[in-house]
Motif scaffolding. Sequence first.
Motif, PDB file in Angstrom:
ATOM      1  N   GLU A 111       9.478   7.645  -3.022  1.00  0.00           N
ATOM      2  CA  GLU A 111       9.426   6.372  -3.115  1.00  0.00           C
ATOM      3  C   GLU A 111      10.529   5.584  -3.578  1.00  0.00           C
ATOM      4  OE1 GLU A 111       7.367   2.978  -2.112  1.00  0.00           O
ATOM      5  OE2 GLU A 111       7.069   4.766  -1.077  1.00  0.00           O
ATOM      6  N   SER A 170       0.701  -1.363   0.002  1.00  0.00           N
ATOM      7  CA  SER A 170      -0.031  -0.085  -0.030  1.00  0.00           C
ATOM      8  C   SER A 170       0.990   1.112  -0.124  1.00  0.00           C
ATOM      9  CB  SER A 170      -0.899   0.133   1.297  1.00  0.00           C
ATOM     10  OG  SER A 170      -0.216  -0.072   2.396  1.00  0.00           O
ATOM     11  N   ASP A 171       2.005   1.186   0.519  1.00  0.00           N
ATOM     12  CA  ASP A 171       2.742   2.341   0.873  1.00  0.00           C
ATOM     13  C   ASP A 171       3.275   2.659  -0.516  1.00  0.00           C
ATOM     14  OD1 ASP A 171       2.406   2.715   3.308  1.00  0.00           O
ATOM     15  OD2 ASP A 171       4.397   1.683   4.141  1.00  0.00           O
ATOM     16  N   SER A 172       3.863   1.803  -1.472  1.00  0.00           N
ATOM     17  CA  SER A 172       4.259   1.831  -2.871  1.00  0.00           C
ATOM     18  C   SER A 172       3.105   2.459  -3.585  1.00  0.00           C
ATOM     19  CB  SER A 172       4.903   0.683  -3.425  1.00  0.00           C
ATOM     20  OG  SER A 172       6.154   0.250  -2.505  1.00  0.00           O
ATOM     21  N   ARG A 219      13.308   5.490  -0.837  1.00  0.00           N
ATOM     22  CA  ARG A 219      12.684   4.645   0.005  1.00  0.00           C
ATOM     23  C   ARG A 219      13.277   3.086  -0.268  1.00  0.00           C
ATOM     24  NH1 ARG A 219       8.704   1.461   2.009  1.00  0.00           N
ATOM     25  NH2 ARG A 219       7.435   1.371   0.192  1.00  0.00           N
ATOM     26  N   GLY A 272       2.644   6.044  -2.921  1.00  0.00           N
ATOM     27  CA  GLY A 272       3.863   6.807  -3.342  1.00  0.00           C
ATOM     28  C   GLY A 272       3.929   6.861  -4.829  1.00  0.00           C
ATOM     29  N   SER A 280       6.535  12.676  -4.689  1.00  0.00           N
ATOM     30  CA  SER A 280       6.271  11.361  -3.745  1.00  0.00           C
ATOM     31  C   SER A 280       6.948  10.329  -4.797  1.00  0.00           C
ATOM     32  CB  SER A 280       4.933  11.218  -4.102  1.00  0.00           C
ATOM     33  OG  SER A 280       4.421  10.086  -3.581  1.00  0.00           O
TER      34      SER A 280
END
Length: 412
Positions: A200, A184-186, A203, A189, A196
């Motif tokens: 990502e 979900s974070d990817s 990250r 992002g 953003s």
Amino acid sequence: MSTPPRHDTAATPARIGDIDVLRGFALLGILLVNAQMMAGPYTGTGGGPDASAVDRGAAWVVTALVATKFYLLFSFLFGYSFTLQQRSAERAAAAFAPRHLRRSAVLFLLGLAHAVLLYPGDILMTYASLGLMLFAFRTGLPRTVLRVAAGLLGAVAVLLLAYGLLVISTTEPVRPEDLAAVASDSVAGYRGGPGSVVMENVRLLPHALAGNLLFAADLLAAFLTGLAAGRWRALADLGRHRARMKRIIRRGLPIGLAGGVFMAVCSNGPLDNRWFYVGRAAGILTAPALTAAYACGLLLLVRTRAGRRIGDALAPAGRMSLTNYLTQSLVLALVFTGYGLGLYDRVGTAVVLAGCLVLYAAQLALSALLLRHTRYGPVEFLLRGATRGGLPRTHGATADDSRRAEDASAVL
């Protein structure tokens, strides 16, 4: 009738057309794998829990026939081209070490920019770093170098197998809801704005570098195999190797296909995700056989009347493979991230792969068009200039064309 690929001779070194053909072919495999990584967190496995059978099947086939095969071909050609660059420096009476260091440094910086801005799974930084290790083997005997390569392959396969068996015996399969939480974070992002997307990429970069490090021995083994082949000038006169190439195809296809199918079974099902590393261990050992069979089959094909057209289509893209590799990432980023359409995790695997074929066809056509007017692709032009300490000419013949030609300018 098309002109067959040119090869170097003792009197007049010439660009080895087969290297360009193989690079152009390898670009397709790299695109099919990277596009799945850039399109969404589940695309490489066919999509999430509700994915269609078509998408799952498409991802399964790519894992079996493409994944881990084409980066080996690029890596082999990297090692082979290293020997051509050595000879180019010798003919120019130039020190090879400074050239190689400048080339590696620029390649690393290009890879860093690529990873931060476009795709954290970049391979250029790894190539640049391992290229420094390749320099240490530059005077090694080919058979010794091949033994080191075989040892590296065996060692990494054993380590992956041992780790994979440990995972199977001590852990439970990862649940789909847990995967969704991680993904979900990817998704958020990459669907955001340009800032953003960059955040990502940054990250995920340590995870991508760790993955590259895990398979660094595999890459170095391919480099060393290419180095040994370059020492033997294996691609300089393939006519004398036709029987051997046919044997490689007959033996390599069944071994490589069996290993690829097993790897797909472990990575894409029906076995669960705990089998991933066991499948990769099998892939490490068998992918070189399938890669060699692919390469030999293509090189034999382009020597037929019908196959020459295929070679003519692939060679221009291979001559500017670094430009095309980076362009692929740019186009995919514009399609799937907040740089453009923001379709991350919104397109099925089959559609992504169909789009790859369209993009690849466009690259073949545009590469041929561009190289009618210039000698190098844009990124190759800059990299060669940095390597030699001055930008090369792009138009017209020069007195040292034959000397420059053997130095295959693309680094992938």
